[in-house]
Write a protein that holds these residues in place. Structure first.
Motif, PDB file in Angstrom:
ATOM      1  N   PHE A 163      81.003  26.983  63.323  1.00  0.00           N
ATOM      2  CA  PHE A 163      81.577  26.161  62.258  1.00  0.00           C
ATOM      3  C   PHE A 163      82.917  25.570  62.678  1.00  0.00           C
ATOM      4  O   PHE A 163      83.250  24.442  62.298  1.00  0.00           O
ATOM      5  N   VAL A 164      83.674  26.319  63.465  1.00  0.00           N
ATOM      6  CA  VAL A 164      84.959  25.806  63.955  1.00  0.00           C
ATOM      7  C   VAL A 164      84.742  24.592  64.848  1.00  0.00           C
ATOM      8  O   VAL A 164      85.401  23.551  64.692  1.00  0.00           O
ATOM      9  N   VAL A 165      83.800  24.712  65.785  1.00  0.00           N
ATOM     10  CA  VAL A 165      83.562  23.633  66.743  1.00  0.00           C
ATOM     11  C   VAL A 165      82.932  22.414  66.057  1.00  0.00           C
ATOM     12  O   VAL A 165      83.459  21.299  66.145  1.00  0.00           O
ATOM     13  N   ILE A 166      81.805  22.628  65.359  1.00  0.00           N
ATOM     14  CA  ILE A 166      81.117  21.512  64.713  1.00  0.00           C
ATOM     15  C   ILE A 166      81.975  20.905  63.611  1.00  0.00           C
ATOM     16  O   ILE A 166      82.080  19.674  63.489  1.00  0.00           O
ATOM     17  N   GLY A 167      82.608  21.771  62.807  1.00  0.00           N
ATOM     18  CA  GLY A 167      83.456  21.264  61.724  1.00  0.00           C
ATOM     19  C   GLY A 167      84.636  20.474  62.249  1.00  0.00           C
ATOM     20  O   GLY A 167      85.026  19.451  61.674  1.00  0.00           O
ATOM     21  N   GLY A 168      85.224  20.938  63.360  1.00  0.00           N
ATOM     22  CA  GLY A 168      86.363  20.219  63.937  1.00  0.00           C
ATOM     23  C   GLY A 168      85.980  18.856  64.465  1.00  0.00           C
ATOM     24  O   GLY A 168      86.738  17.893  64.327  1.00  0.00           O
ATOM     25  N   ILE A 169      84.788  18.769  65.075  1.00  0.00           N
ATOM     26  CA  ILE A 169      84.333  17.477  65.603  1.00  0.00           C
ATOM     27  C   ILE A 169      84.024  16.506  64.468  1.00  0.00           C
ATOM     28  O   ILE A 169      84.459  15.350  64.466  1.00  0.00           O
ATOM     29  N   ILE A 170      83.251  16.987  63.486  1.00  0.00           N
ATOM     30  CA  ILE A 170      82.868  16.121  62.365  1.00  0.00           C
ATOM     31  C   ILE A 170      84.102  15.730  61.544  1.00  0.00           C
ATOM     32  O   ILE A 170      84.215  14.587  61.070  1.00  0.00           O
ATOM     33  N   GLY A 171      85.035  16.676  61.391  1.00  0.00           N
ATOM     34  CA  GLY A 171      86.239  16.394  60.614  1.00  0.00           C
ATOM     35  C   GLY A 171      87.263  15.555  61.340  1.00  0.00           C
ATOM     36  O   GLY A 171      88.286  15.183  60.749  1.00  0.00           O
ATOM     37  N   GLY A 172      87.016  15.251  62.614  1.00  0.00           N
ATOM     38  CA  GLY A 172      87.943  14.410  63.372  1.00  0.00           C
ATOM     39  C   GLY A 172      89.182  15.133  63.871  1.00  0.00           C
ATOM     40  O   GLY A 172      90.148  14.485  64.284  1.00  0.00           O
ATOM     41  N   MET A 173      89.166  16.469  63.859  1.00  0.00           N
ATOM     42  CA  MET A 173      90.327  17.224  64.320  1.00  0.00           C
ATOM     43  C   MET A 173      90.438  17.193  65.846  1.00  0.00           C
ATOM     44  O   MET A 173      91.534  17.231  66.389  1.00  0.00           O
ATOM     45  N   PHE A 174      89.297  17.137  66.531  1.00  0.00           N
ATOM     46  CA  PHE A 174      89.300  17.032  67.984  1.00  0.00           C
ATOM     47  C   PHE A 174      87.975  16.429  68.443  1.00  0.00           C
ATOM     48  O   PHE A 174      87.009  16.372  67.675  1.00  0.00           O
ATOM     49  N   THR A 175      87.961  15.967  69.682  1.00  0.00           N
ATOM     50  CA  THR A 175      86.752  15.361  70.227  1.00  0.00           C
ATOM     51  C   THR A 175      85.803  16.452  70.727  1.00  0.00           C
ATOM     52  O   THR A 175      86.155  17.635  70.767  1.00  0.00           O
ATOM     53  N   ALA A 176      84.609  16.021  71.136  1.00  0.00           N
ATOM     54  CA  ALA A 176      83.620  16.980  71.641  1.00  0.00           C
ATOM     55  C   ALA A 176      84.123  17.668  72.910  1.00  0.00           C
ATOM     56  O   ALA A 176      83.864  18.855  73.130  1.00  0.00           O
ATOM     57  N   ILE A 177      84.840  16.929  73.749  1.00  0.00           N
ATOM     58  CA  ILE A 177      85.379  17.519  74.978  1.00  0.00           C
ATOM     59  C   ILE A 177      86.486  18.519  74.648  1.00  0.00           C
ATOM     60  O   ILE A 177      86.548  19.618  75.220  1.00  0.00           O
ATOM     61  N   GLU A 178      87.363  18.141  73.720  1.00  0.00           N
ATOM     62  CA  GLU A 178      88.437  19.051  73.325  1.00  0.00           C
ATOM     63  C   GLU A 178      87.887  20.291  72.629  1.00  0.00           C
ATOM     64  O   GLU A 178      88.507  21.353  72.659  1.00  0.00           O
ATOM     65  N   ALA A 179      86.707  20.148  72.014  1.00  0.00           N
ATOM     66  CA  ALA A 179      86.090  21.280  71.323  1.00  0.00           C
ATOM     67  C   ALA A 179      85.789  22.421  72.289  1.00  0.00           C
ATOM     68  O   ALA A 179      85.833  23.593  71.899  1.00  0.00           O
ATOM     69  N   SER A 180      85.478  22.096  73.535  1.00  0.00           N
ATOM     70  CA  SER A 180      85.212  23.152  74.518  1.00  0.00           C
ATOM     71  C   SER A 180      86.462  23.988  74.759  1.00  0.00           C
ATOM     72  O   SER A 180      86.389  25.220  74.889  1.00  0.00           O
ATOM     73  N   GLY A 181      87.624  23.325  74.821  1.00  0.00           N
ATOM     74  CA  GLY A 181      88.876  24.065  74.979  1.00  0.00           C
ATOM     75  C   GLY A 181      89.178  24.927  73.768  1.00  0.00           C
ATOM     76  O   GLY A 181      89.632  26.074  73.899  1.00  0.00           O
ATOM     77  N   VAL A 182      88.923  24.386  72.577  1.00  0.00           N
ATOM     78  CA  VAL A 182      89.121  25.164  71.347  1.00  0.00           C
ATOM     79  C   VAL A 182      88.203  26.383  71.343  1.00  0.00           C
ATOM     80  O   VAL A 182      88.605  27.491  70.957  1.00  0.00           O
ATOM     81  N   ALA A 183      86.963  26.202  71.794  1.00  0.00           N
ATOM     82  CA  ALA A 183      86.008  27.311  71.835  1.00  0.00           C
ATOM     83  C   ALA A 183      86.473  28.404  72.801  1.00  0.00           C
ATOM     84  O   ALA A 183      86.328  29.599  72.519  1.00  0.00           O
ATOM     85  N   VAL A 184      87.057  27.994  73.923  1.00  0.00           N
ATOM     86  CA  VAL A 184      87.549  28.970  74.901  1.00  0.00           C
ATOM     87  C   VAL A 184      88.707  29.782  74.312  1.00  0.00           C
ATOM     88  O   VAL A 184      88.746  31.018  74.428  1.00  0.00           O
TER      89      VAL A 184
END
Length: 222
Positions: free
Chosen positions: A19-40
């Motif tokens: 939910f953090v990764v998908i929600g952040g991407i859909i909500g415009g908080m970060f891009t799909a590439i940045e989502a990998s860093g957030v996940a780490v």
């Protein structure tokens, strides 16, 4: 039931990562590439909270990550040299001229484009291939009446197959590095999968509704 509830409760923070990764991407908080860093970062915090990560294992993880990153960067650099060589030799321009000269039939041109991109994807990484061939192929397919979204999906599908095929397949090399398997042991079992992917590519190419059905249904494209 008590044990099941306890296990689910302990697993909830890990499950929340989706939910953090998908929600952040859909909500415009970060891009799909940045989502990998957030996940780490999120996974690192979870490992510390669960107390499953020791200093020794952290150092080993960082070391393995550095090796995997070095392999990827080396492959991308080789791909960059290949793209420069192709550009210097005017190969993209030659390909564009050949496409126009081969036929005026849309389906034949799309087949030639597929074969060209499959060959390009084997030797080049996705990013430089997109930058080089999109400006050349785009006017050709638009002139034939192909939808831009449809063409984009065809191109990404083609080049995505290239990143799992040697000699430059970055995803294949990284997967083998993580699993410890040799490339020679992995390629043969993948051949039937490549055949299925090629059939899927033909379906996506010649049945546009597979690509455009949902966007048209939701009114995203005309």
């Amino acid at each position: 039931m008590g044990d099941v509830a306890s296990i689910i409760w302990r697993a909830l923070p890990s499950m929340f990562l989706v939910f953090v990764v998908i929600g952040g991407i859909i909500g415009g908080m970060f891009t799909a590439i940045e989502a990998s860093g957030v996940a780490v970062i999120y996974s690192l915090l979870l490992a510390m909270c669960y107390r499953t990560l020791t200093l020794k294992s952290l150092i080993k993880t960082l070391y393995d990550s550095a090796l995997s990153t070095a392999v990827i960067l080396f492959l991308i650099s080789c791909s960059g040299l290949m793209s420069w060589s192709m550009t210097f030799a005017s190969i993209p321009d030659i390909v564009g001229e050949m496409l126009v000269a081969v036929s005026d039939n849309k389906y034949v041109i799309l087949l030639v484009i597929n074969i060209t991109l499959l060959l390009v994807g084997v030797f080049m990484d996705m990013a430089p291939a997109q930058l080089i061939f999109t400006p050349i192929l785009y006017p050709v397919v638009i002139g034939l009446g192909v939808d831009p979204v449809h063409f984009g999906i065809i191109m990404i599908y083609n080049l995505s197959m290239g990143i799992v095929t040697p000699p430059v397949g970055t995803v294949l090399f990284v997967s083998c590095g993580i699993s410890g398997e040799k490339i020679t042991n992995v390629v043969r079992p993948l051949l039937p999968i490549f055949l299925v992917q090629f059939i899927g590519l033909l379906l996506v190419t010649y049945i546009p509704v597979l690509s455009l059905g949902l966007p048209k249904f939701f009114g995203l494209i005309n």
